[in-house]
Design a protein around this motif. Structure first.
Motif, short mmCIF file in Angstrom:
data_model
loop_
_atom_site.label_atom_id
_atom_site.label_comp_id
_atom_site.label_asym_id
_atom_site.label_seq_id
_atom_site.Cartn_x
_atom_site.Cartn_y
_atom_site.Cartn_z
N GLY A 138 1.02 -1.20 -0.05
CA GLY A 138 -0.06 -0.06 -0.09
C GLY A 138 1.01 1.44 0.05
N LYS A 139 2.06 1.30 0.67
CA LYS A 139 2.91 2.33 0.87
C LYS A 139 3.40 2.71 -0.63
CE LYS A 139 4.08 2.30 5.72
NZ LYS A 139 5.18 1.74 6.59
N MET A 140 3.86 1.49 -1.27
CA MET A 140 4.50 1.53 -2.62
C MET A 140 3.36 2.24 -3.54
SD MET A 140 5.94 -1.31 -5.18
CE MET A 140 7.45 -1.65 -3.82
N LYS A 198 -1.92 -9.29 -5.29
CA LYS A 198 -3.28 -9.63 -6.27
C LYS A 198 -3.37 -10.85 -6.76
CE LYS A 198 -6.44 -7.64 -8.75
NZ LYS A 198 -7.82 -7.37 -8.16
N PHE A 199 -2.16 -11.38 -7.41
CA PHE A 199 -2.02 -12.80 -8.12
C PHE A 199 -1.23 -13.60 -7.20
CE2 PHE A 199 -3.78 -9.99 -11.37
CZ PHE A 199 -4.96 -10.35 -11.46
N GLY A 200 -0.38 -13.26 -6.00
CA GLY A 200 0.37 -14.29 -5.24
C GLY A 200 1.70 -14.16 -5.72
N ALA A 201 2.12 -13.05 -6.64
CA ALA A 201 3.31 -12.87 -7.35
C ALA A 201 4.61 -12.57 -5.99
CB ALA A 201 3.26 -11.92 -8.27
N ARG A 202 5.78 -12.82 -6.60
CA ARG A 202 6.88 -12.42 -5.73
C ARG A 202 7.19 -11.08 -5.70
NH1 ARG A 202 12.25 -13.04 -7.67
NH2 ARG A 202 12.19 -13.48 -9.85
N TYR A 203 6.91 -10.15 -6.86
CA TYR A 203 7.07 -8.79 -6.68
C TYR A 203 5.70 -8.05 -7.58
CZ TYR A 203 8.73 -10.47 -11.57
OH TYR A 203 8.56 -10.96 -12.84
N SER A 204 5.88 -6.67 -7.21
CA SER A 204 4.62 -5.86 -7.74
C SER A 204 5.15 -5.43 -8.94
CB SER A 204 4.53 -4.70 -6.68
OG SER A 204 4.02 -5.13 -5.36
N THR A 205 4.26 -4.85 -9.86
CA THR A 205 4.65 -4.58 -11.14
C THR A 205 4.13 -3.08 -11.56
OG1 THR A 205 2.89 -5.63 -12.39
CG2 THR A 205 4.98 -6.71 -12.11
N LEU A 206 5.12 -2.35 -12.32
CA LEU A 206 4.25 -1.15 -12.76
C LEU A 206 4.31 -1.57 -14.31
CD1 LEU A 206 3.93 2.07 -12.56
CD2 LEU A 206 6.09 2.35 -13.08
N LEU A 247 10.62 1.27 -3.40
CA LEU A 247 11.08 2.33 -4.10
C LEU A 247 12.42 3.15 -3.58
CD1 LEU A 247 7.33 3.36 -4.68
CD2 LEU A 247 9.07 2.46 -6.39
N THR A 248 13.26 3.24 -4.32
CA THR A 248 14.57 4.01 -3.94
C THR A 248 14.38 5.41 -4.54
OG1 THR A 248 15.91 3.09 -5.43
CG2 THR A 248 15.79 2.03 -3.51
N ALA A 249 15.23 6.27 -4.25
CA ALA A 249 15.43 7.48 -4.97
C ALA A 249 15.45 7.40 -6.43
CB ALA A 249 16.13 8.72 -4.33
N GLU A 250 16.49 6.24 -6.43
CA GLU A 250 16.88 6.10 -7.89
C GLU A 250 15.80 5.52 -8.91
OE1 GLU A 250 19.93 3.02 -10.43
OE2 GLU A 250 20.50 3.73 -8.50
N VAL A 251 15.03 4.54 -8.20
CA VAL A 251 13.80 3.96 -8.77
C VAL A 251 12.67 5.13 -9.26
CG1 VAL A 251 12.05 2.23 -8.55
CG2 VAL A 251 14.28 1.53 -7.94
N GLU A 252 12.57 5.79 -8.41
CA GLU A 252 11.48 6.80 -8.53
C GLU A 252 11.89 7.81 -9.62
OE1 GLU A 252 10.48 8.90 -4.95
OE2 GLU A 252 9.85 7.07 -3.82
N LYS A 253 13.09 8.08 -9.77
CA LYS A 253 13.55 8.92 -10.85
C LYS A 253 13.36 8.28 -12.19
CE LYS A 253 17.73 11.37 -12.13
NZ LYS A 253 19.06 11.86 -11.95
N LYS A 254 13.49 6.92 -12.12
CA LYS A 254 13.45 6.14 -13.50
C LYS A 254 11.87 6.12 -13.70
CE LYS A 254 17.31 3.12 -13.15
NZ LYS A 254 17.91 1.72 -12.85
N ILE A 255 10.98 6.02 -12.66
CA ILE A 255 9.68 5.89 -12.89
C ILE A 255 9.23 7.17 -13.47
CG2 ILE A 255 7.36 5.99 -11.83
CD1 ILE A 255 8.72 3.69 -9.74
#
Length: 143
Positions: A51-53, A95-103, A126-134
């Motif tokens: 939820g935070k993500m 949502k589907f019992g996956a090992r990671y979330s997806t964008l 979500l790190t600062a670097e990941v947020e920049k890429k998103i």
């Protein structure tokens, strides 16, 4: 699951959610505020870390692409262009019992890059670097 079972229970539930979403959208052409409320409700139902993500992604996407309208799509947070077509969406791991979330980005996103390009990204944290890429991806998607 046997071959004849078809869709999983999670997939059937997501399709039922989508059918409800389509009915609600058809009724009154959902307002942006209603879509926002729907997303916040779904995010509130997610496990804490997920939820935070999702909330942080919501903040990034709405700040980066204010022309996109928030809505739910198969029971997941999504963001659509003016004609209602989803451009970007978040799928929590639970949502589907996956090992990671997806964008993910649909074909309405302008991510084209030669003959082949990624449209779905695994998210662990979500790190600062990941947020920049998103942020860069969302900007490119709506250019």
């Amino acid at each position: 699951m046997s071959k004849s079972d078809g869709f999983t229970a999670e997939e059937r539930a997501a399709m039922k959610e989508r059918a409800k979403e389509l009915k609600a959208e058809a009724k009154a052409g959902k307002l942006k505020a209603e879509g926002e409320a729907d997303i916040m409700e779904k995010i509130g139902q997610m496990p804490s870390a997920e939820g935070k993500m999702a909330r942080r992604l919501h903040d990034i996407i709405t700040a980066t692409a204010p022309t996109l309208s928030p809505k739910t799509w198969y029971g997941m947070p999504a963001y659509a262009n003016a004609d209602g077509k989803v451009v970007v969406f978040f799928q929590g791991a639970s949502k589907f019992g996956a090992r990671y979330s997806t964008l993910g980005f649909n074909d309405t996103a302008m991510l084209d890059d030669g003959q082949m390009w990624p449209t779905v990204f695994a998210l662990v944290t979500l790190t600062a670097e990941v947020e920049k890429k998103i942020t860069a991806l969302v900007k490119k998607a709506v250019r």
